[in-house]
Design an enzyme around this catalytic site. Sequence first.
Site, PDB file in Angstrom:
ATOM      1  CG  ASP A  34      33.755  35.009  53.382  1.00 46.05           C
ATOM      2  OD1 ASP A  34      34.768  34.751  54.064  1.00 46.05           O
ATOM      3  OD2 ASP A  34      33.801  35.727  52.364  1.00 46.05           O
ATOM      4  CB  ILE A  35      36.451  32.276  56.709  1.00 42.42           C
ATOM      5  CG1 ILE A  35      37.020  31.589  57.957  1.00 42.42           C
ATOM      6  CG2 ILE A  35      37.168  33.590  56.401  1.00 42.42           C
ATOM      7  CD1 ILE A  35      38.425  31.071  57.782  1.00 42.42           C
ATOM      8  CG  HIS A 110      46.289  37.773  37.378  1.00 39.32           C
ATOM      9  ND1 HIS A 110      47.378  38.550  37.057  1.00 39.32           N
ATOM     10  CD2 HIS A 110      45.403  38.599  38.003  1.00 39.32           C
ATOM     11  CE1 HIS A 110      47.177  39.790  37.482  1.00 39.32           C
ATOM     12  NE2 HIS A 110      45.982  39.841  38.056  1.00 39.32           N
ATOM     13  CE1 TYR A 152      43.687  35.057  43.144  1.00 35.89           C
ATOM     14  CE2 TYR A 152      44.000  36.055  40.980  1.00 35.89           C
ATOM     15  CZ  TYR A 152      43.195  35.789  42.072  1.00 35.89           C
ATOM     16  OH  TYR A 152      41.907  36.246  42.108  1.00 35.89           O
ATOM     17  CE  LYS A 156      40.882  33.177  41.129  1.00 31.37           C
ATOM     18  NZ  LYS A 156      39.664  32.928  41.949  1.00 31.37           N
TER      19      LYS A 156
END
Length: 256
Positions: A34-35, A110, A152, A156
């Site tokens: 992860d960042i 979504h 978004y 996906k």
Amino acid sequence: MPNGKNVLITGAAGLIGGLLQNGLKESHNVTGVDIRAADGFTSLVADTSDLDAVLPAYDGVDTVIDLASVPDQDSPWDVVYRNNLPSTYNALEAARRAGAKRVIFASSNHATGNYEEDEPYASIVAGRYDGLDAATFSRVTVDMPIRPDGPYGIGKAFGEAAGRYYSDHFGLSVICLRIGTLNREGRPQDLRHFATLLSHRDLVQLVSKCIDAPDTVRFAIFYGVSNNTWRIWDISNSRELIGYEPKDDAEQWRAN
């Protein structure tokens, strides 16, 4: 150390990453990238949109759980374009290069969110159940066309298409999870959530089943949702293919 698989979680410092790390650590060797630093387990701090930077995290990995995206359903297109799309591609490409066997991609409801503009789903997510029978209405299936409800969701849908490509062309097993409402509270916070909730323990069960799924599962899309009385998404394929049996029903919180 557990005797299970070597599992890498991308986007490990987020809510879902933490839940999965805690839920899987007794059965599998779990690492992260992860960042930001991810508390509680070994993780590489690197920008997941930079392929070269994340490649070291994939060494010796069997299964990748790809959560690396800005998880805001209201993310504007420039955020999806600059971060989410390359991060998704990088997870698949890094997995391929490292010889990983499976990628579990955190897709989203979504990707098909515009079905909620249609009946009976519009009424159900608004909590209007008059004249409806929870046992008989037709739920949204994974065979129905994608209908993203914003940038978004478009990102996906891209991830699902890219996963299909990597499965077909490189033999990578890819399972896409169209995750419902997964919140910190683990319970409904508004009327829509009574249809869309994915509880914490059902999340862990679903991902565990995906990790342990047979090699014959080369590509699949599953809805990530609990066994809610009013859930609008069909989960028959995940029950059949991987034995997913969600334990929670959002109705248990209806009066609380």
